[in-house]
Design a protein around this motif. Sequence first.
Motif, PDB file in Angstrom:
ATOM      1  N   ARG A  32      10.835 -28.450  -5.563  1.00  0.00           N
ATOM      2  CA  ARG A  32      11.592 -28.610  -4.326  1.00  0.00           C
ATOM      3  C   ARG A  32      10.802 -29.488  -3.363  1.00  0.00           C
ATOM      4  O   ARG A  32       9.594 -29.675  -3.513  1.00  0.00           O
ATOM      5  N   THR A  33      11.492 -29.975  -2.351  1.00  0.00           N
ATOM      6  CA  THR A  33      10.860 -30.886  -1.406  1.00  0.00           C
ATOM      7  C   THR A  33       9.814 -30.199  -0.531  1.00  0.00           C
ATOM      8  O   THR A  33       8.979 -30.878   0.056  1.00  0.00           O
ATOM      9  N   ASP A  34       9.862 -28.872  -0.432  1.00  0.00           N
ATOM     10  CA  ASP A  34       8.883 -28.173   0.398  1.00  0.00           C
ATOM     11  C   ASP A  34       7.583 -27.883  -0.343  1.00  0.00           C
ATOM     12  O   ASP A  34       6.695 -27.221   0.192  1.00  0.00           O
ATOM     13  N   GLY A  35       7.444 -28.371  -1.580  1.00  0.00           N
ATOM     14  CA  GLY A  35       6.224 -28.168  -2.344  1.00  0.00           C
ATOM     15  C   GLY A  35       6.232 -26.945  -3.229  1.00  0.00           C
ATOM     16  O   GLY A  35       5.299 -26.747  -4.009  1.00  0.00           O
ATOM     17  N   THR A  36       7.273 -26.123  -3.129  1.00  0.00           N
ATOM     18  CA  THR A  36       7.402 -24.970  -4.019  1.00  0.00           C
ATOM     19  C   THR A  36       8.289 -25.348  -5.199  1.00  0.00           C
ATOM     20  O   THR A  36       8.908 -26.418  -5.218  1.00  0.00           O
ATOM     21  N   GLY A  37       8.365 -24.454  -6.169  1.00  0.00           N
ATOM     22  CA  GLY A  37       9.217 -24.713  -7.318  1.00  0.00           C
ATOM     23  C   GLY A  37       9.201 -23.557  -8.292  1.00  0.00           C
ATOM     24  O   GLY A  37       8.486 -22.571  -8.108  1.00  0.00           O
ATOM     25  N   ASP A  38      10.008 -23.690  -9.339  1.00  0.00           N
ATOM     26  CA  ASP A  38      10.148 -22.657 -10.355  1.00  0.00           C
ATOM     27  C   ASP A  38       9.670 -23.185 -11.697  1.00  0.00           C
ATOM     28  O   ASP A  38       9.821 -24.374 -12.002  1.00  0.00           O
ATOM     29  N   SER A  87       9.417  -8.480  -2.530  1.00  0.00           N
ATOM     30  CA  SER A  87       9.273  -8.974  -3.898  1.00  0.00           C
ATOM     31  C   SER A  87       8.079  -9.905  -4.029  1.00  0.00           C
ATOM     32  O   SER A  87       7.294  -9.811  -4.981  1.00  0.00           O
ATOM     33  N   ALA A  88       7.929 -10.824  -3.064  1.00  0.00           N
ATOM     34  CA  ALA A  88       6.792 -11.748  -3.103  1.00  0.00           C
ATOM     35  C   ALA A  88       5.469 -11.013  -2.918  1.00  0.00           C
ATOM     36  O   ALA A  88       4.470 -11.334  -3.562  1.00  0.00           O
ATOM     37  N   ARG A  89       5.467 -10.010  -2.040  1.00  0.00           N
ATOM     38  CA  ARG A  89       4.241  -9.264  -1.754  1.00  0.00           C
ATOM     39  C   ARG A  89       3.757  -8.453  -2.954  1.00  0.00           C
ATOM     40  O   ARG A  89       2.554  -8.262  -3.136  1.00  0.00           O
ATOM     41  N   THR A  90       4.682  -7.995  -3.791  1.00  0.00           N
ATOM     42  CA  THR A  90       4.313  -7.168  -4.939  1.00  0.00           C
ATOM     43  C   THR A  90       4.214  -7.967  -6.234  1.00  0.00           C
ATOM     44  O   THR A  90       4.061  -7.386  -7.305  1.00  0.00           O
ATOM     45  N   ARG A 129      20.745 -17.019 -17.716  1.00  0.00           N
ATOM     46  CA  ARG A 129      20.309 -16.884 -19.113  1.00  0.00           C
ATOM     47  C   ARG A 129      20.232 -15.386 -19.428  1.00  0.00           C
ATOM     48  O   ARG A 129      19.150 -14.807 -19.526  1.00  0.00           O
ATOM     49  N   ILE A 130      21.393 -14.762 -19.584  1.00  0.00           N
ATOM     50  CA  ILE A 130      21.469 -13.312 -19.704  1.00  0.00           C
ATOM     51  C   ILE A 130      21.269 -12.853 -21.145  1.00  0.00           C
ATOM     52  O   ILE A 130      20.536 -11.896 -21.419  1.00  0.00           O
ATOM     53  N   ASN A 131      21.898 -13.513 -22.101  1.00  0.00           N
ATOM     54  CA  ASN A 131      21.771 -13.099 -23.499  1.00  0.00           C
ATOM     55  C   ASN A 131      20.380 -13.326 -24.049  1.00  0.00           C
ATOM     56  O   ASN A 131      19.908 -12.556 -24.892  1.00  0.00           O
ATOM     57  N   ARG A 132      19.735 -14.374 -23.594  1.00  0.00           N
ATOM     58  CA  ARG A 132      18.357 -14.676 -24.006  1.00  0.00           C
ATOM     59  C   ARG A 132      17.553 -14.945 -22.738  1.00  0.00           C
ATOM     60  O   ARG A 132      17.320 -16.102 -22.379  1.00  0.00           O
ATOM     61  N   PRO A 133      17.125 -13.894 -22.055  1.00  0.00           N
ATOM     62  CA  PRO A 133      16.452 -14.065 -20.763  1.00  0.00           C
ATOM     63  C   PRO A 133      15.165 -14.877 -20.886  1.00  0.00           C
ATOM     64  O   PRO A 133      14.437 -14.791 -21.884  1.00  0.00           O
ATOM     65  N   GLN A 134      14.914 -15.671 -19.857  1.00  0.00           N
ATOM     66  CA  GLN A 134      13.695 -16.461 -19.782  1.00  0.00           C
ATOM     67  C   GLN A 134      12.895 -16.039 -18.557  1.00  0.00           C
ATOM     68  O   GLN A 134      13.384 -16.108 -17.434  1.00  0.00           O
ATOM     69  N   PRO A 135      11.654 -15.574 -18.758  1.00  0.00           N
ATOM     70  CA  PRO A 135      10.800 -15.298 -17.592  1.00  0.00           C
ATOM     71  C   PRO A 135      10.605 -16.575 -16.782  1.00  0.00           C
ATOM     72  O   PRO A 135      10.573 -17.676 -17.332  1.00  0.00           O
ATOM     73  N   MET A 136      10.479 -16.426 -15.488  1.00  0.00           N
ATOM     74  CA  MET A 136      10.326 -17.595 -14.630  1.00  0.00           C
ATOM     75  C   MET A 136       9.387 -17.285 -13.478  1.00  0.00           C
ATOM     76  O   MET A 136       9.531 -16.260 -12.806  1.00  0.00           O
ATOM     77  N   LEU A 137       8.414 -18.160 -13.283  1.00  0.00           N
ATOM     78  CA  LEU A 137       7.541 -18.090 -12.112  1.00  0.00           C
ATOM     79  C   LEU A 137       8.303 -18.731 -10.966  1.00  0.00           C
ATOM     80  O   LEU A 137       8.566 -19.930 -10.993  1.00  0.00           O
ATOM     81  N   ARG A 138       8.654 -17.943  -9.945  1.00  0.00           N
ATOM     82  CA  ARG A 138       9.565 -18.409  -8.914  1.00  0.00           C
ATOM     83  C   ARG A 138       8.845 -18.722  -7.617  1.00  0.00           C
ATOM     84  O   ARG A 138       7.882 -18.059  -7.226  1.00  0.00           O
ATOM     85  N   ALA A 139       9.374 -19.767  -6.957  1.00  0.00           N
ATOM     86  CA  ALA A 139       8.939 -20.142  -5.610  1.00  0.00           C
ATOM     87  C   ALA A 139       7.426 -20.274  -5.518  1.00  0.00           C
ATOM     88  O   ALA A 139       6.807 -19.800  -4.572  1.00  0.00           O
ATOM     89  N   SER A 185       1.275 -16.108  -5.946  1.00  0.00           N
ATOM     90  CA  SER A 185       2.457 -15.306  -5.641  1.00  0.00           C
ATOM     91  C   SER A 185       3.547 -16.213  -5.085  1.00  0.00           C
ATOM     92  O   SER A 185       3.258 -17.305  -4.579  1.00  0.00           O
ATOM     93  N   PRO A 186       4.799 -15.777  -5.163  1.00  0.00           N
ATOM     94  CA  PRO A 186       5.880 -16.601  -4.610  1.00  0.00           C
ATOM     95  C   PRO A 186       5.761 -16.754  -3.095  1.00  0.00           C
ATOM     96  O   PRO A 186       5.262 -15.863  -2.405  1.00  0.00           O
ATOM     97  N   ASP A 187       6.211 -17.884  -2.603  1.00  0.00           N
ATOM     98  CA  ASP A 187       6.408 -18.061  -1.173  1.00  0.00           C
ATOM     99  C   ASP A 187       7.679 -17.313  -0.804  1.00  0.00           C
ATOM    100  O   ASP A 187       8.768 -17.630  -1.292  1.00  0.00           O
ATOM    101  N   TRP A 188       7.581 -16.294   0.049  1.00  0.00           N
ATOM    102  CA  TRP A 188       8.719 -15.409   0.259  1.00  0.00           C
ATOM    103  C   TRP A 188       9.905 -16.118   0.919  1.00  0.00           C
ATOM    104  O   TRP A 188      11.057 -15.783   0.654  1.00  0.00           O
ATOM    105  N   ARG A 189       9.631 -17.121   1.745  1.00  0.00           N
ATOM    106  CA  ARG A 189      10.747 -17.842   2.365  1.00  0.00           C
ATOM    107  C   ARG A 189      11.518 -18.655   1.327  1.00  0.00           C
ATOM    108  O   ARG A 189      12.754 -18.667   1.328  1.00  0.00           O
ATOM    109  N   ALA A 190      10.779 -19.340   0.453  1.00  0.00           N
ATOM    110  CA  ALA A 190      11.439 -20.096  -0.614  1.00  0.00           C
ATOM    111  C   ALA A 190      12.141 -19.155  -1.583  1.00  0.00           C
ATOM    112  O   ALA A 190      13.229 -19.462  -2.089  1.00  0.00           O
ATOM    113  N   LEU A 191      11.542 -17.985  -1.842  1.00  0.00           N
ATOM    114  CA  LEU A 191      12.175 -17.001  -2.718  1.00  0.00           C
ATOM    115  C   LEU A 191      13.471 -16.483  -2.103  1.00  0.00           C
ATOM    116  O   LEU A 191      14.470 -16.286  -2.809  1.00  0.00           O
ATOM    117  N   ALA A 192      13.474 -16.276  -0.799  1.00  0.00           N
ATOM    118  CA  ALA A 192      14.689 -15.812  -0.115  1.00  0.00           C
ATOM    119  C   ALA A 192      15.816 -16.821  -0.271  1.00  0.00           C
ATOM    120  O   ALA A 192      16.975 -16.462  -0.523  1.00  0.00           O
TER     121      ALA A 192
END
Length: 211
Positions: free
Chosen positions: A128-134, A88-91, A158-168, A27-34
């Motif tokens: 990212r330098t904190d060890g998280t990333g997308d 968002s991160a919790r769900t 990327r609105i016209n051709r959206p790309q799913p992304m695993l965040r934070a 799951s995303p790290d909620w602080r990095a996601l924020a």
Amino acid sequence: MTEYDNEPIPGLPDRLPPGESILWQGSPDWRALARAAFHTRLIAGYFGALSVLALALARSDGGYTGVVMTALLGVVGVALLHLLAWASARTTIYTLTDRRIVMRIGIAVPKCINLPLATIASVDLAARTDGTGDLPLTLTGAPKLGYLALWPHARPWRINRPQPMLRAVPGIGTVAALIARTCLAANPGPWPATPDERRAPAPMTLEAQAA
């Protein structure tokens, strides 16, 4: 009872078919996601600048009500953004199996998005330098995924051709390398030269970027 209590496996809408196995869940790290998706630092800086400006104007007329209201609005706004990021991160649960990537996302309207490995043309890495990333995923064909339905799990702009992304994602280097190796195993080369024809990312590229 929550909307996820009927999941046979956390993060998945159904039980896995015979022969399919889970390789990773996260799951995303909620602080990095924020910081990355909800831009809390940018918003805090904006209201900080407004408060300084209001303070400078207040010194000339002696009224500090505007300063207090501006600072209070900034604190409440940033707090709400942090709450949204936490929810968002919790769900959210990202699942990698030996056949697909599943994104269980959504706070008010939960949904599961199945992405077979054969449909993943490439995987980009933003560490990212904190060890998280997308990890933005480029899909083959014409994916029928709406940007708003994916957000914040979508590559920005990327609105016209959206790309799913695993965040934070925590431990982004290890996760990126695992996804690359799994895509390679599911879609053995040789790979075509053009990006539109590629069916899987090059694992050594991801590992080198994550290092």
